[in-house]
Structures are given as C-alpha cells and as structure tokens.
Design a protein around this motif. Structure first.
Motif, PDB file in Angstrom:
ATOM      1  N   VAL A 417       0.851  -1.194   0.000  1.00 45.92           N
ATOM      2  CA  VAL A 417       0.000   0.000   0.000  1.00 45.92           C
ATOM      3  C   VAL A 417       0.883   1.238   0.000  1.00 45.92           C
ATOM      4  O   VAL A 417       1.757   1.382   0.864  1.00 45.92           O
ATOM      5  N   GLY A 419       1.074   5.456   0.364  1.00 43.43           N
ATOM      6  CA  GLY A 419       0.296   6.453   1.088  1.00 43.43           C
ATOM      7  C   GLY A 419       1.054   7.035   2.256  1.00 43.43           C
ATOM      8  O   GLY A 419       2.284   7.013   2.303  1.00 43.43           O
ATOM      9  N   GLU A 423      -1.046   4.748   6.497  1.00 39.57           N
ATOM     10  CA  GLU A 423      -1.629   3.840   5.502  1.00 39.57           C
ATOM     11  C   GLU A 423      -0.619   2.853   4.914  1.00 39.57           C
ATOM     12  O   GLU A 423      -0.962   1.728   4.566  1.00 39.57           O
ATOM     13  N   LYS A 505       0.665   4.959  -8.030  1.00 38.56           N
ATOM     14  CA  LYS A 505       0.073   4.760  -6.705  1.00 38.56           C
ATOM     15  C   LYS A 505      -0.380   3.315  -6.594  1.00 38.56           C
ATOM     16  O   LYS A 505      -1.069   2.807  -7.464  1.00 38.56           O
ATOM     17  N   ASN A 507      -2.194   0.253  -4.184  1.00 38.42           N
ATOM     18  CA  ASN A 507      -2.938  -0.166  -2.998  1.00 38.42           C
ATOM     19  C   ASN A 507      -3.476  -1.562  -3.261  1.00 38.42           C
ATOM     20  O   ASN A 507      -4.553  -1.738  -3.809  1.00 38.42           O
TER      21      ASN A 507
END
Length: 638
Positions: A417, A419, A423, A505, A507
């Motif tokens: 993940v 962030g 996170e 990004k 996740n």
C-alpha cells in the motif's frame, strides 16, 4: 517433554500440503518414511531462527544419513512465502538437502500444534511422536535422542537402514547465484561493482555492464578459511561496507564483509584478494556461555579481543560518519552492533535483543531482523527491518542516539500500500539506500518492488515493481541523471531501473500473517516455560534459581500485571479487558552446567545458557473453551 510424549504414544499426523520439493516430484506420506527416524522441521524462509536450525541440522543429517530423514514443513508467515516458485527458490538458495513439504494453508502446522517458527517434531520408526521442541539449539539433545531411538528400534527390528527420499534439484546457472548486496567501487579500488554472490559463497567484481567478471574472491564451496582469493572461504556472505579512504592504508584492507552463516566479520583487500577475519569466534551469540550465570546479551567487555566475541548472522554493514564506527545489522539478535576497526572493539549500539518494533533511546529500542543499512546525507542511518516490514531510522542528536519508525506497524502486519505513514505497508524489506533528493529507496523484497519514502511529505510511493525478490538497491549517477541498480536475488542478476518523474500509486491491500492467533479466555493467563537440561547437564542452582522470564506485550498496556523480568519459568498475567488483540513477547532463559543430576558440578565445568524468544499473536475471546494456561518449551531434550 520427550519422556512425556514417549510414555503417552502419540501417533504422528499425516503430512498434508500442496506439493513436495527435493523428492524428484514424488509425493511422500508418513508410510513412505516408516522405519526411519524423522525430524519434522516447521520453518518459513523469512525466519532467521529457521535458517539457523537448517545449519544446525546439517551435521546431524550427515552423521545419521542412513537412518534419519529430515522433512522441512514450510508453513509461511508472509503472503509471498506461500508462492510455490518463491519457496522453490528458497530451497535452492539455502542449499536444503532434505525433502520439503509445501504447507501454504498451515494444515500440517496445525495438526502438530506448532506455535512458533522454528518447531521441531521427532517421529520414531513406528510413526509415534517422541519429542516436540521450539526454537534453536537442540542439536546435542537430538543427537542423544537419535542414538537412543536407533538402539531401541534396531533391537526391535523396526529400524530400516539405507538411503532416504532426497533427490537434489538442478543448481542455478549464470554469473551470480542469489546475489545479496552490491556497491560501486571507486577507480582507486578497480572500478565496476562488487557483489556478494551469496549462494556461491564468494565476492565477485563486475564491470559497468553488471555481468562481465573482473575478479572473484572465495570459492564456490562454503566454509571458513582466511587466505588469498583462491584459498579463502565464506559461508553465505551478505552485506559489506567499503572502508573510508582515509583508513584503508592504516587498516590494510578495503572492504568489511558480513559473513552471515560463519557469524564473523571478514576484511578483504581487493588488490591482493587477501581475506582475514577481524571479528567473531564462529559461534552463534546467545547459544551458550562460559559463564552462563552472568551472561548478558548486551554485554561485551571493553577491550575484549574481537575474535573471541560471538556474533549472530551479521547481515549488512555501513560506515557511520556520525559515530566514526562501522554499524552492523546483527539480524540474529535483532540488534545493531558497532565495530571500531582501529581498536577492534565490538559493542551493542542499539536494540535490547527483543524482537519487535519499539522506538526510543538506542538502548531501549526493539528491532526485528534488520537486513539493510544506509547512511543519509545528514548522518542518520536508515535501517530495513525485515520481520516487521518496517523502515527505521537511527538518529544522532545532541550526543544521544535514538530510533524512529518511518513505515511499519508490527511483527504480523504487512501489505502493498502506498500512502501516508499510517496507511503505507511493505512486505519483508531487505535493502535500503539514500536518494540524491533526501528521500530513501527501499528494496521491498516480498512485494518484488522498489519503494520510495519521502521524509518531507511522509509519503511512501512505488518506483518499480515486478522484480524477483530484490535484496538491495543503490544509486548510480550518470550524465543524464540518477538511476537505480537493483540486486534481483531470485533472478540471479543486477538490473538497472530508471527513477521515474511520476510514480504510480499502489494499494493492493494490507494483510496480517496467516499464522492463527492463540485464542485466550481473558482475565488471567497462567504462563509456563518447561525446561529439561540435556543429557549430561544439570541446572546450575549454586547461586539460586538459574531460570528467568521476560514478558511484555504490544500494545504495552495489554498486560496490567505480571510484565517484566524475574526469576522462574512460571508467571501469572492479568490482561486488560479492553484490548482484544495483541502480541505477547516472551523470553525464557535457563542455565545448566556439565554434570549428572544429583551430583556436584565439577570445577571448571562448561556451563551453558539456553534462551528462547517467542512473539505470539493472541486474541481474547472471553470463552472458557479457550486458553487460560499457556505452556511453551524452552530448549533441552533427553
């Protein structure tokens, strides 16, 4: 423990898993092993203690090759370890020469009630469990037990001699075999890149193309020997550090190497290829002591000859300009050691030896199998803590040293993940390097990725993915700018990776280890660690109780009463009713000396310190059907 199991005649459970390795694709059953003494080794390939046990068992397997079969039961902690290709690579990497059962769902783990990695279970030739042991250091007791079982079953006619079911796998080909770490060499040291060719137990210097060999130091056979480049022997060398230029002539060597399985620091002159040992006596730290009563995991005498000090799986090294010392990631004891090359002084620089994630003053912090170190421009040191999937920082400020966590939560939390600090998740990271802009790149090994942490923004992003277990990363500066060189361990190569202007990004979710938590009733938990001195030894009671328990928890307020360190191997804990999930951190110790029970301990008898550490995830259910008593076994078997 062995006596109790043998008297109750517990039938061994069938070995159930997804597949078998090292058997020539044959699927084994317990019936196939009937007539042999069997040691089931429950392990996972991220676990340093498990790697220690693999090496402890090798001489046992060799001595009793015609009557003993070791079966590695691989029960994974991390998600990546459940990948069958990753497991096959680990079997090759660590040169495992016995059958391995792939147990991704922990089916066999649960059937044998394993609670920790590593766990050893001994099954006799008739298929009955005769010993159940956790942790390291059981070899001497196992030798006695195997001899006893061999004599008993030879007489009964139930022991079958002959070859076991092991079938070797083909070896990887190419310039490297599971390379560990790498560094760019200045022209004064020959240029190019120096690489630890870990599975071939040597150092290799290559040209700018990252493939063409310039020179090599050490042989392809594991061992320990000082000498020239042909005679020298290493055993799974991992990280290393270049000696600062101003010290090279004075010290007479250029590189300091973490020789992990030899538990030593080795000094190397690149021009001559000469190798010498500068620290470590070859014994694994915390397994024994000449003075077990006063043994302290954090004590190294001032002025001690570094060749007499025990180390434990040194994994990486960095020169700290702030401390004017080499800092060594001592993965086996979850600590950072320091080494002064001018005086030879070794010391514990940071970490108590407890495995976990705890910030604060250096002498109070907890680490978890630190496997990568790198110095930042401001003199602080970044550390990759593999077992907590964490990025840590050692900070020097106003004469004090403290430890901070940038990314990471605890022993059983991981994921992929991007962030904020809250996170972000990684999965068993092994390497780290500082980037030109003040950020840091991390080899996020089990996610097959290179991650970037920016201290200014507190953000974790992804620079590259799809890599084969990257174990190290370094920066290469060119006329066009900076780029990365990644040590792709499972691809057996070094790879150049661009640093993109914009990063993706990611996740893919946060996870916890698949290992089942121990279910507790709650209220009061009665803990006991059972210890039986190995044959030929007795508890050293000359100065009182020779046993000790140290118990703590994450979060700290999970234990309301009973935490701390005290003598004895039993403890009653009062648990916080407001906390349902936690991790218990338990260290049990016992001291024994050579001598028969009931007799006097002879003068000058060798004494031994036994220690076992557990990190046990627990969940409080309130149900009376669950555990209100927890019993674990310290080392020792008759």
């Amino acid at each position: 423990m062995a006596e109790n199991l043998r008297s109750t005649r517990v039938r061994a459970s069938e070995l159930v898993g997804r597949n078998w390795l090292n058997t020539g694709e044959k699927q084994l059953s317990l019936e196939d092993l009937r007539g042999k003494i069997v040691i089931l080794d429950f392990w996972t390939f991220c676990c340093m203690n498990c790697l220690h046990v693999l090496d402890e068992l090798r001489p046992l397997e060799e001595e009793f090759s015609d009557i003993l079969v070791t079966v590695g039961v691989h029960s994974p902690k991390f998600e990546h370890e459940a990948d069958p290709d990753a497991l096959a690579a680990a079997v090759d990497r660590y040169d495992i020469t016995h059958p391995v059962l792939d147990d991704p769902n922990l089916t066999t783990w649960s059937a044998y009630t394993a609670r920790a990695w590593p766990t050893l279970v001994v099954v006799d030739p008739e298929g009955y469990v005769v010993a159940h042991l956790s942790g390291e250091g059981h070899v001497q007791g196992l030798i006695s037990l195997v001899r006893e079982l061999a004599e008993e079953h030879e007489a009964k006619g139930t022991l079958h001699r002959g070859n076991g079911p092991y079938v070797p796998r083909p070896k990887p080909q190419g310039v490297f075999a599971f390379p560990g770490k790498a560094a760019r060499l200045p022209e004064s040291l020959g240029g190019g890149y120096l690489v630890t060719d870990t599975a071939r137990h040597r150092l290799v210097q290559v040209e700018e193309d990252l493939q063409t060999e310039i020179s090599r130091i050490g042989g392809v056979q594991k061992g320990w020997a000082d000498g020239d480049r042909e005679a020298a022997r290493f055993n799974e060398p991992q990280g290393f550090a270049l000696v600062p230029e101003h010290l090279r002539e004075q010290l007479g060597y250029d590189v300091l190497v973490a020789d992990s399985v030899n538990h030593r620091l080795r000094a190397v002159s690149l021009a001559s290829g000469e190798v010498k040992t500068v620290a470590g006596n070859g014994e694994q730290r915390l397994t024994s002591s000449d003075n077990a009563r006063s043994a302290d995991p954090n004590f190294i005498a001032t002025g001690a000859d570094p060749l007499t000090v025990a180390l434990s799986s040194p994994w990486d090294i960095v020169w700290s300009s702030s401390a004017s010392l080499f800092l060594v990631a001592m993965a086996g004891t979850h600590q950072i050691f320091s080494f002064d090359p001018l005086t030879g002084q070794l010391a514990v620089f940071a970490g108590t030896g407890a495995e976990g994630l705890k910030d604060g003053a250096a002498d109070e912090a907890w680490f978890a199998q630190t496997s990568g170190l790198a110095e930042a421009a401001d003199g602080s040191v970044w550390a990759a803590d593999s077992e907590t999937s964490a990025l840590r920082r050692i900070v020097f400020e106003d004469g004090a040293v403290r430890v901070e966590t940038a990314i990471g939560i605890g022993l059983f939390d991981f994921g992929f993940v991007d962030g904020t600090i809250e996170e972000a998740r990684m999965q068993h990271c092994l390497g780290v390097t500082a980037l030109p802009d003040g950020s840091v790149a991390v080899a996020d090994t089990y996610n097959g990725a290179i991650r970037r942490f920016d201290p200014a923004s507190g953000e974790l992003t992804t620079l590259a993915r799809g890599l084969a277990e990257p174990s190290d990363v370094l920066v290469e500066t060119t006329d066009e700018g900076a780029r990365l060189i990644v040590v792709e361990s499972n691809a057996h190569e070094l790879t150049r990776v661009a640093i993109p202007e914009h990063v993706q990004k990611v996740n893919e979710g946060a996870s916890q280890t698949a290992r089942p938590a121990t279910r507790l009733t709650g209220g009061t938990l009665n803990f006991e660690s059972r210890f039986t001195a190995p044959a030929g030894q007795k508890l050293d009671t000359r100065w009182g109780d020779p046993t000790q328990l140290k118990i703590s928890s994450t979060p700290e307020d999970f234990i309301l009463e009973g935490a701390g360190t005290s003598q004895g191997l039993t403890r009653s804990l009062v648990l916080n009713p407001e906390i349902e999930e936690a991790v218990l951190h338990i260290t049990a110790r016992a001291a024994s000396c050579d001598g028969e029970p009931g007799g006097e301990i002879p003068d000058h008898a060798a004494c031994h310190l036994y220690q076992q550490d557990w990190g046990i995830p627990v969940v409080v259910t309130g149900s009376e059907d669950d555990e209100s008593d927890l019993v674990l076994d310290l080392r020792g078997v008759n």
